[in-house]
Design an enzyme around this catalytic site. Sequence first.
Site, PDB file in Angstrom:
ATOM      1  N   SER A  47       0.768  -1.163   0.054  1.00  0.00           N
ATOM      2  CA  SER A  47      -0.105   0.042  -0.040  1.00  0.00           C
ATOM      3  C   SER A  47       0.874   1.157  -0.069  1.00  0.00           C
ATOM      4  O   SER A  47       0.261   2.237  -0.314  1.00  0.00           O
ATOM      5  CB  SER A  47      -0.935  -0.107   1.149  1.00  0.00           C
ATOM      6  OG  SER A  47      -1.782  -1.183   1.162  1.00  0.00           O
ATOM      7  N   VAL A 174      -7.179 -13.365   9.611  1.00  0.00           N
ATOM      8  CA  VAL A 174      -6.887 -15.013   9.688  1.00  0.00           C
ATOM      9  C   VAL A 174      -6.811 -15.165  11.113  1.00  0.00           C
ATOM     10  O   VAL A 174      -5.769 -14.720  11.591  1.00  0.00           O
ATOM     11  CB  VAL A 174      -5.987 -15.711   8.761  1.00  0.00           C
ATOM     12  CG1 VAL A 174      -5.650 -16.947   8.962  1.00  0.00           C
ATOM     13  CG2 VAL A 174      -6.323 -15.381   7.347  1.00  0.00           C
ATOM     14  N   HIS A 225      11.720   1.635   6.986  1.00  0.00           N
ATOM     15  CA  HIS A 225      12.723   2.128   6.062  1.00  0.00           C
ATOM     16  C   HIS A 225      11.938   3.391   5.699  1.00  0.00           C
ATOM     17  O   HIS A 225      10.932   3.824   5.545  1.00  0.00           O
ATOM     18  CB  HIS A 225      12.658   1.155   4.866  1.00  0.00           C
ATOM     19  CG  HIS A 225      12.848   1.670   3.625  1.00  0.00           C
ATOM     20  ND1 HIS A 225      14.076   2.359   3.493  1.00  0.00           N
ATOM     21  CD2 HIS A 225      12.020   2.034   2.437  1.00  0.00           C
ATOM     22  CE1 HIS A 225      14.322   2.900   2.104  1.00  0.00           C
ATOM     23  NE2 HIS A 225      12.932   2.537   1.601  1.00  0.00           N
ATOM     24  N   TYR A 263      17.634   6.173  -2.888  1.00  0.00           N
ATOM     25  CA  TYR A 263      16.941   6.227  -4.247  1.00  0.00           C
ATOM     26  C   TYR A 263      15.868   7.272  -4.355  1.00  0.00           C
ATOM     27  O   TYR A 263      15.551   7.765  -3.341  1.00  0.00           O
ATOM     28  CB  TYR A 263      16.531   4.685  -4.559  1.00  0.00           C
ATOM     29  CG  TYR A 263      15.421   4.347  -3.649  1.00  0.00           C
ATOM     30  CD1 TYR A 263      14.143   4.810  -3.739  1.00  0.00           C
ATOM     31  CD2 TYR A 263      15.642   3.680  -2.207  1.00  0.00           C
ATOM     32  CE1 TYR A 263      13.064   4.439  -3.027  1.00  0.00           C
ATOM     33  CE2 TYR A 263      14.489   3.234  -1.652  1.00  0.00           C
ATOM     34  CZ  TYR A 263      13.112   3.862  -1.862  1.00  0.00           C
ATOM     35  OH  TYR A 263      11.953   3.317  -0.952  1.00  0.00           O
ATOM     36  N   ASP A 554      22.742 -33.424  -6.718  1.00  0.00           N
ATOM     37  CA  ASP A 554      23.585 -34.360  -7.111  1.00  0.00           C
ATOM     38  C   ASP A 554      23.754 -34.903  -5.769  1.00  0.00           C
ATOM     39  O   ASP A 554      24.221 -34.407  -4.780  1.00  0.00           O
ATOM     40  CB  ASP A 554      24.512 -34.241  -8.072  1.00  0.00           C
ATOM     41  CG  ASP A 554      25.750 -32.897  -7.387  1.00  0.00           C
ATOM     42  OD1 ASP A 554      25.329 -32.446  -6.482  1.00  0.00           O
ATOM     43  OD2 ASP A 554      26.813 -33.043  -8.109  1.00  0.00           O
TER      44      ASP A 554
END
Length: 831
Positions: A47, A174, A225, A263, A554
């Site tokens: 959001s 939930v 952040h 940034y 492997d």
Amino acid sequence: MQISPRVVIIGAGIVGANLADELTERGWTRVTVLDQGPIPLTGGSTSHAPGLVFQTNPSKTMTEFAAYTGRKLASLARDGARAFNAVGGLEVATTPERLTELKRRHGFATAWGLEARLVDAAEAKSLHPLIDEKLVLGGLHVPSDGLASSVLAVELLRERAESRGATFLGGTPVTGIERAGGKVTGVRSADTVFPADIVVSAAGFWGPAVGDLIGMTVPLIPLAHQYVTTTPLAELAGHPDQVLGSGNNASLPILRHQDQDLYFRQHGERLGIGSYAHRPIPVGYDEMPAVDRITEHSMPSRLEFTAQDFDQPWKACQQLLPSLHNAAIDDAFNGIFSFTPDGGSLVGESRDLKGFFIAEAVWVTHSAGVAKAVAELLVNGHAETDLHELDLARFEEIQLQPDYVLETSQQNFVEIYDIRHPLEPRQSPRRLRVSPFHQRQVELGAFFLETGGWERPHWYEANASLLQHLPQDWQPPARDAWSAKFDSPIAAAEAHATRTNVAMYDMTALKRLEVSGPGALGLLQRLTTGQLDKSIGSVTYTLMLDEAAGIKSDLTVARITDTLFQIGANGGLDLDYITRQAAGQTEATPQQWVQVRDTTGGTCCIGVWGPHARDLVQPLTPQDLSNEGLKYFRAASTTVAGIPVRLMRLSYVGELGWEIYTSAENGLRLWDALWAAGKPLGVTAAGRSAFNSLRLEKGYRSWGTDMDTEHDPVQAGLGFAVRPNKEGFIGKEALELRSAQPPTTRLRCLTIDDGTSMVLGKEPVFANGQRAGYITSAAFGHTVRKPVAYAWLPAALAENAKVEIEYFGRLITATVAAEPLVDPEMKKIRA
């Protein structure tokens, strides 16, 4: 018509919405997406995400996921507004070190097929006119990078998924996961249960709380952040602020100033600035704001701005973008994102509850790509893109502990833009797992690197004096500073000792499993490509494939008794997979029960290799170590210096010798006994640096580095590990189909023509001036006196063909070589 499973996705953010779209596209229409917040603005990380999609990544997988995300979101549009705006991406360097790093990143982009180019300061200025070109030394430009409009994307994905039958329900927290017989059966929200055959938690930073409902550790920390939006800039006047889709009010490229952990992206007439240049701020669920009504500026994932943390970054912003001297901060907050111990995403199924999956710590950048892979995993049983870097099972138990997760996740936040060498170890926590002979290694001056919590010697300072006596043609050439970092010329002396005399290697960190029970043979026959129904004492190198014939791993399998096998595996992913398969077989056919045990922590292993290995070990054991007494790829239970051991005549370095296993309690005694017996022979302790050089000279592959599920055995040069005419193993049918056509790409051996220039892996390779593939692994080949590399290249390239490798912007000429480079007749190893 087959009815699709009932799937409940927890979380309606960018990952959950993409997953619902991907599943319904594949015909799974009984999909329900639940979120505790309203839809589409749920209040999670999606959001408030700034939506930057920088695709270039050291990981091929993550680069491909980012590229797919951009392509997919660009195909979603409403009223002409797309959910992805390809404004391009620009990373700038203000230090010589960063400029060099951008050359390496250009190599990553090229290797993985992205269009990218290095630009000078003037061109960087023309791409982003707000930067001060006097501060910039150069940049990396990727035209297909851009801005995702995450909330618009969620809404369009929801609409499309619902049109195919999916259901999205907001305001549905939930509260429980229903189960029966070890399988998930539903998801509870208050008094309502949503039936489910499969549950996928895509709850973002709420993932650990969802995991707690079933007792599953989700190694993820919510961290704050900083993100700010400036007041309007005169230079951006006329750009609309309010548009459909948050990424569509920009024309400037997204910008990274990684030297200052910053940034930037355009918001119409304003700039958005994200900063990692502050202390890590972990956030507990009880610290998140309770919000009555979620809006753009009020949500649980949006915390109060800590202004003091932005003082210095703001100055750095104004230096790079002088226009900001005339601007102020208009809006600012601390937004919550998910961080993990290694910085990677988390994908996988619970070990204890079948049908419960997670897709967590996935940022907008990779959201559609990860969702596509998870959908493929659920529908087809395997993903087209290899997922081992994301698989939850990659973590060892020690790496799932709360203190470890907290410390390492915060460190990943601090280092997110740091220039890191591929071998660079973490500084803390360390000494979590050490072999029983660790103290002896310390006494020998071992230089340790860390993997999976294990301390692993890479070379020993005690061997420095051997360089004085090293033959001239074995003296290693000088290296460039980057490839020399975390390396030592001592490795040449250790390699020489292995090739000419005898050396001891610590192999304890390699994963060891015991598979036992009446169904052990049947299980392993089904899981592997080799014939394991052999006599007791046999050892087999074999592969595990997925349903599409991709190489899942492997293994080295030793038959100890009729019903007991010891497996040398690649890590936790193998343990997880074999354990699940064993549990399924035991449940289906109880009389063919199988038990799988991870014995790594309770055991240890020393590799004794070299032409004089027999001279060292034979006097210490009653076992006949002659060729007739213990043949190549045979094992025996015996004693060494009175210590119970398992001997396996194997060699990953291409020399005569044995892997010697014993219990951890006997490990130090075993090391001391071998060391004492080897003293008159001049035995040398050798580390992983020499080991890697020797294994590449011998052409031995490393799973996860040289090959993975995207490659089949023939492509990888491992067709010999597939037993002809063996029936019933997983992937056989797909392998036969793939083998009907010759592969277009193969793993090829390269030698560097100038004999000195090093590469490290993940560099692009060019043939006839065109990008042809990429390097997987490389090392200086001390025996062959030149650097050796392996690369995925066109199968049509002939031996002795010339190729070029891009290394920090420089092209290095190499030759496609016949392999193996050392002892192709296997005379030394079978001596």
